[in-house]
Design an enzyme around this catalytic site. Structure first.
Site, short mmCIF file in Angstrom:
data_model
loop_
_atom_site.label_atom_id
_atom_site.label_comp_id
_atom_site.label_asym_id
_atom_site.label_seq_id
_atom_site.Cartn_x
_atom_site.Cartn_y
_atom_site.Cartn_z
N ASP A 1 0.86 -1.19 0.00
CA ASP A 1 0.00 0.00 0.00
C ASP A 1 0.90 1.24 0.00
O ASP A 1 1.42 1.65 1.04
CB ASP A 1 -0.92 0.00 1.22
CG ASP A 1 -2.05 -1.02 1.10
OD1 ASP A 1 -1.96 -1.91 0.22
OD2 ASP A 1 -3.01 -0.95 1.89
N LYS B 1 -6.71 3.35 -2.89
CA LYS B 1 -7.10 3.28 -1.48
C LYS B 1 -7.36 4.69 -0.96
O LYS B 1 -6.62 5.62 -1.25
CB LYS B 1 -5.99 2.59 -0.68
CG LYS B 1 -6.22 2.52 0.83
CD LYS B 1 -5.06 1.78 1.49
CE LYS B 1 -5.12 1.84 3.01
NZ LYS B 1 -4.00 1.14 3.65
N LYS C 1 -10.13 0.22 -2.38
CA LYS C 1 -10.03 -0.12 -0.96
C LYS C 1 -10.44 1.10 -0.13
O LYS C 1 -9.83 2.16 -0.22
CB LYS C 1 -8.60 -0.54 -0.59
CG LYS C 1 -8.43 -0.85 0.90
CD LYS C 1 -7.02 -1.31 1.21
CE LYS C 1 -6.78 -1.48 2.71
NZ LYS C 1 -5.40 -1.93 3.02
#
Length: 220
Positions: free
Chosen positions: A91, A154, A183
């Site tokens: 991430d 995300k 996400k």
């Protein structure tokens, strides 16, 4: 939402003061509830990788956390080390500073990171910190993420002024390519919030409240 909540949840603990006991607890809970993955700091990836061996739980860690304005070379090295330690998914915090300055560098950085991840059969998510972006900026970032070959976009680190919102997910869904997952993370604490975000288009949910959400689900 047809699938059970655990299929969406990345059980997360990125607190500064977490200990090995916290990591052990996170892994124990992930195994018990069969969460999709766990998201932890890079320092603990090697330990967690050993503990998750022979499970289907994805091991996720962060890169360039939490502000994202490290040099790309530093982020690439972080990715290399995380993969070496056993991470399945990375991430990466976007360089918002460069984006706000009108530079093309965030796209170049994402593309380099995606290439490295994919060469090692790993997934790359990019954290874009939606709290710091206007709707128009978020739409532009979605296009950059799509063009760079990233696997997921995300919402947030969980450390800014707010986390995921319904409007964030709607904007992302409208602007990312079909190949990019979404996400939602930051401040998601209830089953109702999870269901709403999934219905809006989220494919993953990053939360430190996975256990309480699953208990809610079991009590329904």
């Amino acid at each position: 939402m047809n699938a059970e909540p655990n299929n969406f949840i990345e059980h997360t603990n990125l607190k500064t003061d977490l200990s090995d006991r916290d990591i052990d607890q996170l892994i124990k809970e992930a195994k018990r509830f069969k969460f999709r993955g766990i998201c932890i700091p890079p320092f603990w990836v090697k330990k967690a990788s050993r503990e998750l061996m022979n499970t289907d739980i994805q091991l996720v860690t962060v890169v360039g956390f939490p502000l994202g304005y490290q040099r790309t070379e530093s982020k690439i090295k972080e990715i290399e080390l995380a993969i070496q330690d056993g991470a399945d998914e990375l991430d990466l915090v976007m360089n918002i500073s460069a984006f706000k300055s009108g530079m093309n560098w965030p796209k170049i950085e994402m593309a380099k990171a995606a290439k490295l991840a994919h060469e090692n059969n790993k997934l790359l998510k990019v954290i874009v910190e939606t709290a710091l972006l206007s709707t128009e900026e978020l739409a532009n970032v979605c296009k950059i993420v799509s063009d760079a070959g990233v696997d997921f976009i995300k919402t947030s680190t969980g450390l800014s002024s707010r986390g995921a919102s319904m409007q964030d997910i709607i904007t992302m869904k409208e602007n990312v390519s079909n190949q990019v997952g979404i996400k939602a993370s930051g401040g998601i604490k209830t089953l109702a919030e999870l269901k709403s975000l999934v219905k809006a288009g989220a494919d993953r949910i990053g939360t430190s409240s996975g256990v309480s959400i699953m208990k809610e689900f079991q009590n329904e």
